[in-house]
Design an enzyme around this catalytic site. Structure first.
Site, PDB file in Angstrom:
ATOM      1  CD  GLN A   1      -7.044  -5.307   3.298  1.00  0.00           C
ATOM      2  OE1 GLN A   1      -8.425  -5.609   3.457  1.00  0.00           O
ATOM      3  NE2 GLN A   1      -6.873  -4.029   3.093  1.00  0.00           N
TER       4      GLN A   1
ATOM      5  CG  ASP B   1       0.396  -2.301   6.180  1.00  0.00           C
ATOM      6  OD1 ASP B   1      -0.718  -2.518   7.047  1.00  0.00           O
ATOM      7  OD2 ASP B   1       0.177  -1.779   5.184  1.00  0.00           O
TER       8      ASP B   1
ATOM      9  CE  LYS C   1      -8.147  -0.811   5.369  1.00  0.00           C
ATOM     10  NZ  LYS C   1      -6.871  -0.727   4.488  1.00  0.00           N
TER      11      LYS C   1
ATOM     12  CB  CYS D   1      -3.708   3.041  -1.770  1.00  0.00           C
ATOM     13  SG  CYS D   1      -4.575   4.291  -1.342  1.00  0.00           S
TER      14      CYS D   1
ATOM     15  CG  HIS E   1      -1.968   0.902   1.267  1.00  0.00           C
ATOM     16  ND1 HIS E   1      -1.650   2.154   1.708  1.00  0.00           N
ATOM     17  CD2 HIS E   1      -3.235   0.930   1.295  1.00  0.00           C
ATOM     18  CE1 HIS E   1      -2.844   2.855   1.769  1.00  0.00           C
ATOM     19  NE2 HIS E   1      -3.984   1.887   1.653  1.00  0.00           N
TER      20      HIS E   1
END
Ligand SMILES: *Cc1c(COP(=O)(O)O)cnc(C)c1O
Length: 404
Positions: free
Chosen positions: A201, A198, A224, A362, A121
């Protein structure tokens, strides 16, 4: 037994209509919907105990402080971090990454190397490019293949005593690929480098065990995870958080201030300048309670089945190409119809009440890799159903016939 009908009753928004059709919400990779339990936690906070935290001796302030610190412990327990003070409350993943990137400025020099994966991202690329500009470090890229999987050979061969940091997402938001972060972390650690994962997600689908994983940093966003926007968490290993300088100066992050010298508060407050998103933090805790009430394992199993079902049926549409067919995937399907711009497909789907994402998500380097401007991305959550997958497939087929 996974009772999706009962679960859907928890989400007021799922019963609304869009353009005269029942909403089919398939943009969960951008933001998830919010169950009544989380909405209630927000209402309860503002109705009963809204107050600033960590300062007042009065009852409301103490109640708010207790609830906020309780939320930090819920996040710690959920991700199995060793200590609550390893959880830094942030405004979201982007904030967490920038905090770490800024903090490393003094630790890097000309000639050092940092690695990023080809499927990040933008929020896990740009802060590191800025770090490289400040320090003269070199940014290197772990490449990917057509299936949407990382190729670790280049990385393995490129690691050296110059390698300082590695940034990689646990799950790609553009493709849904689950990356082999265990292996990446272990290779990086062997080379003496730190790793930031990260997890924005991944968190809705996979519960990371931070102690087992041994990541140095891990970032998530509440929005999220069925929580509100504007709040998230950065996990950092205690040893790293002790070393990194504060990110912002202000109230709450100090121990003592004089005009000659200021000493900083201990963890986690050193990184939490100013009044935080108190209500958001508490609601984040409520969202984790909600997810754990269903069970992350049950969620993952249900979503895997939904992904397989939707993928199989979408593939029956002539000219439909799926991007990202990694062996390990979360419930994200990125696709295009041959000769048709993703934006046009998305517009027709919206007319039919179906919310999907279109564009580069993104992650422009991923789109460049495939030589496309973008994709249509349908991302499923545990509150989606097979009937909704059927409606998606029928609507995409209709779009194809209209636009072909
Ligand atoms: C959503 C997302 C981000 C950015 O999260 P914010 O909440 O916008 O800060 C970063 N990385 C990945 C993989 C994401 O899915």
């Amino acid at each position: 037994m996974f009772d999706v009908a009962r679960i859907r009753n928890d989400f007021p928004i799922l019963s609304r209509q869009v353009n005269g059709e029942p909403l089919v919400y398939l943009d969960n990779a951008a933001t998830s919907q919010t169950p009544r339990q989380v909405i209630d936690a927000i209402t309860d906070y503002y109705s009963r105990y809204n107050a600033n935290i960590h300062r007042g001796v009065h009852t409301l302030s103490q109640e708010a402080t207790d609830a906020y610190e309780q939320a930090r412990i819920k996040i710690q327990k959920h991700f199995n971090a060793a200590h609550p003070h390893e959880i830094i409350m942030t405004s979201g993943t982007t904030h967490g990454i920038n905090l770490v990137a800024q903090g490393f400025t003094g630790f890097l020099q000309q000639g050092d190397e940092v690695w990023v994966s080809a499927m990040e991202h933008h929020s896990n690329i740009v802060p590191w490019q800025m770090l490289c500009e400040r320090t003269g470090a070199r940014l290197r890229v772990i490449p990917m293949n057509k299936n949407g999987e990382l190729e670790l050979d280049t990385f393995r061969e490129g690691l050296s005593d110059k390698t300082r940091l590695v940034f990689v997402n646990h799950v790609s938001n553009a493709l849904g690929t689950v990356n082999p972060i265990e292996e990446i972390i272990s290779l990086a650690h062997d080379a003496g480098a730190a790793v930031l994962v990260d997890g924005a997600q991944a968190a809705p689908h996979i519960r990371a065990d931070l102690q087992a994983l041994d990541a140095d940093f891990y970032t998530v966003s509440a929005h999220k995870l069925c929580g509100p926007t504007g709040v998230g968490a950065l996990y950092g290993k205690e040893s790293w958080l002790e070393k990194l300088p504060p990110y912002q100066g202000g109230g709450e992050m100090i121990e003592e201030v004089t005009f000659e010298k200021t000493t900083y508060a201990g963890l986690p407050h050193k990184f939490e300048a100013g009044t935080p998103n108190i209500c958001g933090g508490i609601a984040f805790g409520a969202a984790l309670d909600y997810l754990n009430g269903i069970g992350m394992k049950a969620i993952a199993e249900y979503e895997a089945e939904l992904l397989a079902y939707a993928t199989k049926n979408l593939k029956t549409i002539p000219g439909l190409k799926i991007y990202g067919e990694a062996a390990r995937k979360t419930s994200v399907i990125s696709f295009n119809l041959e000769g048709i711009h993703p934006y046009d497909v998305g517009t027709i789907l919206d007319k039919l009440g179906i919310a999907v994402r279109t564009g580069h998500h993104c992650a422009q380097p991923v789109m460049d890799f495939y030589g496309i401007p973008g994709t249509v991305r349908a991302s499923f959550s545990f509150y989606n159903t097979r009937e909704e997958a059927d409606r998606l497939v029928a609507a995409v087929e209709k779009a194809r016939q209209m636009l072909a």
